[in-house]
Design an enzyme around this catalytic site. Structure first.
Site, PDB file in Angstrom:
ATOM      1  N   LYS A 201     -12.727  -1.502   6.932  1.00  0.00           N
ATOM      2  CA  LYS A 201     -11.803  -2.242   7.661  1.00  0.00           C
ATOM      3  C   LYS A 201     -12.595  -2.327   9.156  1.00  0.00           C
ATOM      4  O   LYS A 201     -13.027  -3.443   9.838  1.00  0.00           O
ATOM      5  CB  LYS A 201     -10.472  -2.006   7.476  1.00  0.00           C
ATOM      6  CG  LYS A 201     -10.224  -2.151   6.105  1.00  0.00           C
ATOM      7  CD  LYS A 201      -8.647  -1.772   5.828  1.00  0.00           C
ATOM      8  CE  LYS A 201      -8.263  -1.945   4.457  1.00  0.00           C
ATOM      9  NZ  LYS A 201      -8.570  -3.212   3.712  1.00  0.00           N
TER      10      LYS A 201
ATOM     11  N   TRP B 249       0.848  -1.322   0.073  1.00  0.00           N
ATOM     12  CA  TRP B 249       0.032  -0.094  -0.198  1.00  0.00           C
ATOM     13  C   TRP B 249       0.842   1.335   0.067  1.00  0.00           C
ATOM     14  O   TRP B 249       0.782   2.286  -0.658  1.00  0.00           O
ATOM     15  CB  TRP B 249      -1.134  -0.062   1.196  1.00  0.00           C
ATOM     16  CG  TRP B 249      -1.977  -1.002   1.033  1.00  0.00           C
ATOM     17  CD1 TRP B 249      -2.335  -2.308   1.558  1.00  0.00           C
ATOM     18  CD2 TRP B 249      -3.006  -1.100  -0.023  1.00  0.00           C
ATOM     19  NE1 TRP B 249      -3.335  -2.855   1.285  1.00  0.00           N
ATOM     20  CE2 TRP B 249      -3.830  -2.310   0.016  1.00  0.00           C
ATOM     21  CE3 TRP B 249      -3.337  -0.115  -1.093  1.00  0.00           C
ATOM     22  CZ2 TRP B 249      -5.158  -2.478  -0.749  1.00  0.00           C
ATOM     23  CZ3 TRP B 249      -4.582  -0.468  -1.865  1.00  0.00           C
ATOM     24  CH2 TRP B 249      -5.227  -1.610  -1.828  1.00  0.00           C
TER      25      TRP B 249
ATOM     26  N   ASP C 191      -1.747   6.602   6.583  1.00  0.00           N
ATOM     27  CA  ASP C 191      -2.954   5.797   5.779  1.00  0.00           C
ATOM     28  C   ASP C 191      -3.017   4.645   7.451  1.00  0.00           C
ATOM     29  O   ASP C 191      -2.477   3.804   7.658  1.00  0.00           O
ATOM     30  CB  ASP C 191      -2.423   4.796   4.890  1.00  0.00           C
ATOM     31  CG  ASP C 191      -3.444   4.061   4.388  1.00  0.00           C
ATOM     32  OD1 ASP C 191      -4.596   3.947   4.918  1.00  0.00           O
ATOM     33  OD2 ASP C 191      -3.185   3.463   3.394  1.00  0.00           O
TER      34      ASP C 191
END
Length: 360
Positions: free
Chosen positions: A195, A102, A171
């Site tokens: 999530k 990511w 993030d």
């Protein structure tokens, strides 16, 4: 109806109590005679939901007054581009820490907007550890330092932050609300909701107010401007109303559990149980440096890779859903976010033990 244990990395499991409350309010929210999905985002009813969501999130994370909470669309992947587009105005470079899939995607997008300084990378270690913070290349005249404290795909997590005066952009998609953090150490926190917060469709931004002035509204698309989004209370256009409503219900549920500190204790216990089962076996293994193992995403592989398909087939039949690892790395992965009860982790461990006895 039979509910399974859902180990998906996202969209992930939601607390059953939240789903039940949403179900009870689906056709008629608080006597309004309409569903939240049917409300005007400008209505008093929805504004009260948005206000509640911001207030609950602020309490849960102890967000200081000099930060703005923004709810936006597009997911965290959109922020990979939106962040440099907003925050590099007046700067010609930004620093990035490369710790996995990511962060690598974030770097790729940032290069379209600014020069990227690779402050550190664990790519040569196959992203199984974190770069030495004492050896990072940090340019204190850069716009910010971007970090990804939990790499969902690789199962790597860290909570310490580099020592720098740069605004830290993080993030926190996979870790938000799962552990205590000091928001004041960050310039911007962003997190896709699917999530630990709610359904896909909304991304949370917690931004220090002084950074809003960097948005160059003369060239930015209107809906991309952090400053404009803040001035319009997250409603430049129609926001993802139902996703925000469900996020508010999750925040309410978290408060009822005792808040983030209580959830962190539970998450530590769940992760320790699962990693202990893996480590005590020669049949399963986890490749991540022990001090950086993720509490949220636990990847593991079998000593005999040819048994993986059988493991996934049988686990599915046993009511343990979505244990396949990311397509880029294979193996297995159990995402054990806040909504995953301890009983789900125990059921997985029991299955793993049984499978090992049968095939080991």
């Amino acid at each position: 109806m039979s509910r399974v244990y859902n180990f998906c990395s996202g969209p992930a499991a939601l607390p059953e109590a939240v789903l039940e409350k949403a179900q009870s309010e689906l056709l008629d929210w608080h006597g309004a005679g309409v569903s939240v999905m049917e409300m005007s985002h400008r209505s008093d009813e929805f504004v009260s939901i948005l206000t509640s969501a911001k207030a609950r999130l602020s309490r849960l994370l102890n967000i200081p007054d000099d930060y703005e909470i923004l709810f936006a669309q597009g997911g965290a992947s959109t922020l990979f581009a939106q962040i440099p587009a907003n925050l590099t105005h007046g700067f010609d470079r930004a620093c990035y820490l490369d710790t996995g899939a990511w962060s690598s995607k974030a770097i790729k997008e940032a290069k379209k907007y600014t020069d990227v300084i690779l402050s550190g990378s664990s790519k040569e270690q196959n992203y199984t550890t974190v770069p030495d913070f004492d050896a990072l290349t940090l340019d204190e005249k850069a716009a910010y330092l971007h970090v990804t404290p939990n790499e969902t795909i690789g199962g790597l997590e860290f909570d310490a932050l580099p020592d720098t005066e740069l605004p830290i952009v993080a993030d926190l998609s996979s870790t938000i609300l799962s552990r205590q953090i000091d928001v004041s150490k960050y310039g911007l926190i962003y997190a896709g909701a699917q999530k630990n917060v709610g359904p896909a469709g909304v991304v949370i931004n917690i931004i220090r107010k002084d950074l809003l002035a960097r948005s160059n509204n003369a060239v930015l698309p209107t809906v991309w401007s952090f400053e404009t989004l803040a001035k319009n209370d997250s409603m430049i256009n129609t926001p993802p109303t139902f996703a925000i409503y469900l996020a508010d219900l999750v925040f309410e549920w978290l408060e009822a559990q005792g808040g983030v500190a209580a959830m962190e204790k539970i998450n530590i216990e769940k992760a320790e149980l699962l990693y202990s089962a893996i480590d005590q076996s020669d049949f399963y293994s986890n490749p991540i440096d022990m001090q950086y193992r993720s509490r949220m995403n636990v990847p593991f592989v079998l000593a005999d890779a040819s048994l993986e398909a059988t493991f996934l087939e049988e686990s599915e039949r046993a009511g343990l859903r979505t244990l396949a690892g990311h397509r880029s790395v294979g193996g297995m992965r159990a995402s054990i976010y806040n909504a995953m009860p301890k009983s789900g982790v125990e059921a997985l461990i029991e299955f793993m033990s049984s499978f090992e006895k049968r095939y080991g």
